[in-house]
Structure formats: structure tokens, C-alpha cells
Design an enzyme around this catalytic site. Structure first.
Site, PDB file in Angstrom:
ATOM      1  N   LYS A   1       0.848  -1.210   0.000  1.00 55.33           N
ATOM      2  CA  LYS A   1       0.000   0.000   0.000  1.00 55.33           C
ATOM      3  C   LYS A   1       0.876   1.251   0.000  1.00 55.33           C
ATOM      4  O   LYS A   1       2.084   1.167   0.285  1.00 55.33           O
ATOM      5  CB  LYS A   1      -0.911  -0.020   1.228  1.00 55.33           C
TER       6      LYS A   1
ATOM      7  N   TYR B   1      16.222  29.915   9.253  1.00 53.04           N
ATOM      8  CA  TYR B   1      15.043  30.685   9.694  1.00 53.04           C
ATOM      9  C   TYR B   1      14.984  30.805  11.213  1.00 53.04           C
ATOM     10  O   TYR B   1      15.249  29.842  11.936  1.00 53.04           O
ATOM     11  CB  TYR B   1      13.758  29.981   9.238  1.00 53.04           C
TER      12      TYR B   1
ATOM     13  N   ARG C   1     -10.879  -0.150  14.431  1.00 55.13           N
ATOM     14  CA  ARG C   1     -10.644   0.580  13.193  1.00 55.13           C
ATOM     15  C   ARG C   1     -11.583   0.029  12.123  1.00 55.13           C
ATOM     16  O   ARG C   1     -12.643   0.579  11.900  1.00 55.13           O
ATOM     17  CB  ARG C   1      -9.167   0.466  12.788  1.00 55.13           C
TER      18      ARG C   1
ATOM     19  N   MET D   1      12.212  24.185   3.333  1.00 48.18           N
ATOM     20  CA  MET D   1      11.446  23.385   2.376  1.00 48.18           C
ATOM     21  C   MET D   1      12.340  22.577   1.430  1.00 48.18           C
ATOM     22  O   MET D   1      12.083  21.399   1.165  1.00 48.18           O
ATOM     23  CB  MET D   1      10.523  24.282   1.546  1.00 48.18           C
TER      24      MET D   1
HETATM   25  C1  LIG Z   1      -0.375  -1.857   6.818  1.00 49.63           C
HETATM   26  C2  LIG Z   1      -0.972  -3.153   7.195  1.00 49.63           C
HETATM   27  C3  LIG Z   1      -0.178  -4.305   7.258  1.00 49.63           C
HETATM   28  C4  LIG Z   1       1.331  -4.265   7.157  1.00 49.63           C
HETATM   29  O1  LIG Z   1       1.820  -3.799   8.399  1.00 49.63           O
HETATM   30  P1  LIG Z   1       3.389  -3.696   8.708  1.00 49.63           P
HETATM   31  O2  LIG Z   1       3.420  -3.273  10.130  1.00 49.63           O
HETATM   32  O3  LIG Z   1       3.919  -2.653   7.802  1.00 49.63           O
HETATM   33  O4  LIG Z   1       3.987  -5.011   8.468  1.00 49.63           O
HETATM   34  C5  LIG Z   1      -0.809  -5.510   7.450  1.00 49.63           C
HETATM   35  N1  LIG Z   1      -2.155  -5.587   7.623  1.00 49.63           N
HETATM   36  C6  LIG Z   1      -2.945  -4.474   7.600  1.00 49.63           C
HETATM   37  C7  LIG Z   1      -4.403  -4.630   7.814  1.00 49.63           C
HETATM   38  C8  LIG Z   1      -2.379  -3.229   7.411  1.00 49.63           C
HETATM   39  O5  LIG Z   1      -3.157  -2.149   7.426  1.00 49.63           O
END
Ligand SMILES: *Cc1c(COP(=O)(O)O)cnc(C)c1O
Length: 388
Positions: free
Chosen positions: A49, A268, A146, A327
Site C-alpha cells: 500500500k 530561519y 478501526r 522546504m
Molecule cells: C499496513 C498493514 C499491514 C502491514 O503492516 P506492517 O506493520 O507494515 O507489516 C498488514 N495488515 C494491515 C491490515 C495493514 O493495514
């Protein structure tokens, strides 16, 4: 118009890029194999992802597919659609699930929705009524609060008499909240809940562990594990030595090196106050490149008191940031290096073999995940192929 054979002689933009990122695909596939070894009898997916944690879903996805990964998780359907071209035979699971209007995107790219709520489940039943059989994953919330159906709803659904005939999940999954802390009681509580759910869905594969969960041991592995950060070389468990290979190296060009007097201020706000005559190297990287403002050098009020400020690595040595990260530019104190050891045009490493991702993240008060996913688009990228 003719092309000459001199194309070879064109300068490689990587050699002069103001900032550049080297991504070691061999390290990623080695890390995936290591996670697969640690997963024992379970199959090992790859979580790609957020553009493979900022490192490029096309190249990373293709390398993992070539290494044998056949199960991938993305967050968004568009990510799955991009990945499909690079992982033709793989199962691609979409963690945020499906909404009305997305059916075609899922079907055309052969994406599997991870049903995230009662609403999505209800919509999915309507989709099946219209289109017939199609695989899905049932996400169950065992305590993260969640995504997913509640354990009670999942158990009810598992019961044959209440399960709609067309509903045939290929996987039930849940996600651990505290796997980075092996002693957390929450791990056991979630494991117990998930075992009940997995048992109720007899014959359906089950998945609970991300990177940290894999390291919690066999109890957590079930049928499919879902490592993400470990593939990219990051730490997943607090306090455990990181055995993953380093994957990403971020470097920035030094634009100028100049002297400044004791008592002068830098950047800055004038918060970087020099306590000695100094030599300063100005690097072409800033907070727009994920080099967070929280990494600013000493005296910066916006930082939490505990943070020490960030470092770079140049000419064989760690050098601290002075004053605020801006930046596009960051200033490093190179006074302790021999004169002329650092020159305009040199590259300074910000993340890589000498500055561990998680050390850089800690200096910014964050985690490797956030640092990687915020690197941004300005790096010239070079992928090291597993066969190189
Ligand atoms: C992002 C995610 C993972 C991977 O998690 P890591 O800690 O990066 O290994 C696995 N399962 C779900 C549901 C996630 O959201």
C-alpha cells in the site's frame, strides 16, 4: 531525423541529481524471503500500500512477484489496478474495501475487497445478487477499533443458517494493535478472539499477523501473513535488533560549503546559534522531501524537548543538522571533518546503510513508516535489480 549511437553517452541523470533515492530490490526480496521463513507453514503475502511504502509499487510489486509472492495487500483500489499489470496471477486484496460505483474497477482488475464494515457487507450482498460469485475477504475487528465487523457479528455470520449462500469469503482477517510490544496483554486478547472467529469459519483461510505479528511467533501466523515494513527494511518490534536488510538510500547534493563565525545564527528564526567558528554544508533536501522539519538542529522550539535533531553521513562521519530544516534545503555542521573533506557537489546520505531509517525517524519523533511514505516525488530514483 536520425538517432546516433551516442545515446549511451548521455549523462545519467542519477549522477547529477540534486537528490536521489537508491532502492535495493534484492534487499526487498531477501526481506520477503526472510519473513516467509519466519512465517513457518503460513503463506506470506506482501503489503504494498501507499506506493509500496513510498518506494514504488510497480518496481517493488514486480520484484516481489518475480520472487514468488502471489498475495498482495493494497489500501486503495486504484493501487490494486496499478499493481495488476506487474502481478498478473496474484491475488490482490484491497484493505479499504469497496463502495458503490467501484464494482467495475474491482472486476476489471480482479481485485478482492476486504469488507471493512456492516455497510460494505450489505452492499457486497447486493453486488453478489447482481453479478454472481466473486471472492471477498472478511475483516473482523478484534480490538483495534478501526475496520471490520465486530466479533459477535462475524460469529453470527459464520453460522451456516444465517450465512447467505452467495457469501463465500476466501479469507478472514484481523489486525493487531500492539504487536510492536510483545509483552502487551492486548496481543493475547486479540489472538483469543481471532481464534474463535477463525474456528467458526472452518475451511476459510485466516490471517492475523503483519511484520511485528510474524515475530510474535507461530501462534499468530495462521494461514497467511501480511508483512509490510519489514520488507522495506524497517523496524517492526520495539527494542528488537533489526535483522532486515537496508533497502532505501536517500542522498542529497551539497550545494555549497562555507564558513561562519562563532555567535552567528543559521537558518530561519536564527535558532541555530554557532558556539564556535564553523564550516557549514548546505544540502539540497528539505521538508518537502520528507526530511521533516522536526529534524531541525538544536535550539528549535518547535521540537519536542527529547529530540536531538537529525544527522547526515558524509566523508565517513555523522554530521548534525544546524538550525531549521527548510522546504528545499538543510544545513549540516561539517566543522569536525578535515578541511576539504566535503566539497560542493558531494552527496550526503540522509537515510541508508550509515543512517538507519528508524534512527532518522526517531530523531524526527516519528516512525520509519512515516518517513518512507513521505519521501515525495523529487528524488531521482534508481532501482537495484535482484539480478544486478
Ligand atoms: C499496513 C498493514 C499491514 C502491514 O503492516 P506492517 O506493520 O507494515 O507489516 C498488514 N495488515 C494491515 C491490515 C495493514 O493495514
Amino acid at each position: 531525423m536520425t538517432f546516433s549511437a551516442d545515446d549511451h553517452d548521455l549523462p545519467d541523470p542519477f549522477d547529477s541529481a540534486p537528490l536521489r533515492l537508491t532502492i535495493d530490490l534484492a534487499a526487498i526480496t531477501d526481506n520477503w524471503r526472510e519473513m516467509a521463513r519466519r512465517s513457518g507453514r503460513a503463506r506470506t503475502a506482501a503489503v504494498v500500500k501507499a506506493d509500496a511504502y513510498g518506494l514504488g509499487i510497480e518496481d517493488v510489486g514486480a520484484a516481489l512477484y518475480f520472487a514468488g509472492a502471489r498475495d498482495f495487500f493494497v489500501a486503495l483500489p486504484a493501487e490494486g489496478a496499478t499493481l495488476r499489470a506487474f502481478a498478473p496471477e496474484a491475488r490482490i486484496f484491497v484493505l479499504s474495501g469497496i463502495w458503490p460505483g467501484m464494482e467495475e474497477l474491482f472486476f476489471e482488475n480482479d481485485l478482492v475487497p476486504v469488507l471493512a464494515s456492516q455497510e460494505q457487507f450489505a452492499f457486497w450482498m447486493a453486488v453478489l445478487a447482481d453479478y454472481g460469485d466473486y471472492p471477498c475477504v472478511l475483516q473482523v475487528d478484534t480490538g483495534f477499533n478501526r475496520l471490520g465487523l465486530s466479533v459477535e457479528d462475524a460469529l453470527m455470520l459464520a453460522d451456516d443458517t444465517s450465512r447467505p449462500a452467495s457469501f463465500s469469503p476466501v479469507l478472514v482477517m484481523s489486525h493487531l494493535a500492539c504487536a510492536d510490544t510483545p509483552t502487551a496483554v492486548m496481543n493475547r486478547t486479540q489472538l483469543d478472539s481471532f481464534r474463535t472467529v477463525a474456528a467458526a469459519f472452518e475451511g476459510v483461510e485466516a490471517s492475523l499477523a503483519a511484520s511485528a505479528g510474524i515475530l510474535l511467533g507461530e501462534d499468530y501466523h495462521f494461514d497467511l501473513t501480511r508483512p509490510g515494513i519489514a520488507l522495506y527494511g524497517g523496524e517492526s518490534v520495539n527494542g528488537l535488533p533489526n535483522r532486515m536488510r537496508n533497502v532505501a538510500m536517500a542522498e542529497a547534493r551539497i550545494l555549497t560549503v562555507h564558513g561562519a563565525r562563532s555567535g552567528e545564527t543559521v537558518s530561519y528564526g536564527g535558532t541555530g546559534i554557532l558556539s564556535r567558528d564553523s564550516r557549514l554544508a548546505v544540502a539540497s533536501i528539505g521538508y518537502a522531501d520528507g526530511f521533516q522539519r522536526n529534524l531541525s538542529g538544536s535550539g528549535v522550539a518547535l521540537r519536542n524537548a527529547g529530540l536531538a535533531g537529525g544527522y547526515g553521513w558524509i566523508a565517513g562521519r555523522k554530521v548534525p543538522i544546524v538550525g531549521r530544516v527548510t522546504m528545499d534545503l538543510t544545513i549540516f555542521d561539517v566543522t569536525d571533518l578535515p578541511e576539504n573533506a566535503v566539497r560542493a557537489g558531494d552527496y550526503i546520505e540522509l537515510i541508508g546503510p550509515n543512517i538507519a531509517l528508524d534512527d532518522a525517524a526517531r530523531a524526527a519523533g516519528t516512525i520509519g513508516y512515516e518517513l518512507l511514505t513521505s519521501l515525495g516525488l523529487r528524488y531521482e530514483r534508481r532501482y537495484v535489480q535482484p539480478t544486478d
